[in-house]
Motif scaffolding. Sequence first.
Motif, mmCIF file in Angstrom:
data_model
loop_
_atom_site.group_PDB
_atom_site.id
_atom_site.type_symbol
_atom_site.label_atom_id
_atom_site.label_comp_id
_atom_site.label_asym_id
_atom_site.label_seq_id
_atom_site.Cartn_x
_atom_site.Cartn_y
_atom_site.Cartn_z
ATOM 1 N N SER A 298 0.808 -1.219 0.000
ATOM 2 C CA SER A 298 0.000 0.000 0.000
ATOM 3 C C SER A 298 0.842 1.271 0.000
ATOM 4 N N ASP A 299 2.129 1.179 0.374
ATOM 5 C CA ASP A 299 2.997 2.354 0.399
ATOM 6 C C ASP A 299 3.770 2.554 -0.901
ATOM 7 N N CYS A 300 3.496 1.745 -1.921
ATOM 8 C CA CYS A 300 4.224 1.896 -3.175
ATOM 9 C C CYS A 300 3.981 3.298 -3.751
ATOM 10 N N PRO A 301 5.032 4.031 -4.079
ATOM 11 C CA PRO A 301 4.853 5.407 -4.562
ATOM 12 C C PRO A 301 4.441 5.454 -6.023
ATOM 13 N N ALA A 302 3.945 6.599 -6.439
ATOM 14 C CA ALA A 302 3.611 6.810 -7.851
ATOM 15 C C ALA A 302 4.881 6.817 -8.687
ATOM 16 N N LEU A 303 4.778 6.326 -9.914
ATOM 17 C CA LEU A 303 5.937 6.247 -10.796
ATOM 18 C C LEU A 303 6.234 7.604 -11.436
ATOM 19 N N PRO A 304 7.491 7.831 -11.809
ATOM 20 C CA PRO A 304 7.815 9.050 -12.556
ATOM 21 C C PRO A 304 7.107 9.069 -13.912
#
Length: 252
Positions: free
Chosen positions: A54-60
């Motif tokens: 759930s903490d996976c960040p948004a991709l560039p």
Amino acid sequence: MPHTTADHRRPALARRAAVSLVGAAALAAVAGAHSPSHAYAGPTVADQPLTDFSDCPALPAGADPARWRCEVHTAAPQLSMGKMTVTLAPITMTHAEGPLPDGTKGQVWGAMHSTPTAVPGGFPAPVVSEHARLRGLAIQPEYGGRSDFYTGQFSLRFRLLSPQLAPNCTIGADAPIDFQLKRSGPSQWVSQDPPLIKFSAYDDTFIAPAAEHCGPLTRLLNQRLGLPAASGNLMTYDAAYTFKTYDQLPTR
């Protein structure tokens, strides 16, 4: 990363902690609820479920989801700093890594979670009778704002918790501690599907600053902890991590 000897403790460290660092390993943590009044005595790193993405960040912008992976990593570090030695409750860190559109390596920080761990011996209260009283003291790591998981670099602050101390009492408050983890053995693939990799790492070269923003007892606290300490510090780092590529993650 090179494996160099900084002092005479490293052979004992290698025997104690089978240490290896995967260059792209993320540092991530969700520890169970923990009372600062008791030393951590929970499950080992290998027992920690690494299933929360759930903490996976948004991709560039422009990143290929099939070539970027989110890594979730749990570790139970042992920390010797100044006069203090403590086995920290597990921490979890999450980050993403993969190729940027220009072909260079990219990383995006996700999150870190931790819980307090009691410091053995507590903190001596000011003498109010012929016998000094001992009060509880706990330490909690916090992300320091810098990380490079390709090279094993990351920074931490350590919040100190006690009824006697100001709420912002922290080691590395103004300048976090920079760690450079080094390997001393191969990583171990525990499972291929789902992927689970165990590793360990250490750093015995970091400088431990004094605690700051602790209130009237700051000087006494630093004397108790032996801070600042320019040498003789050590972190060993038994850990495990898993990952998923972004095309395997649920759509948000």
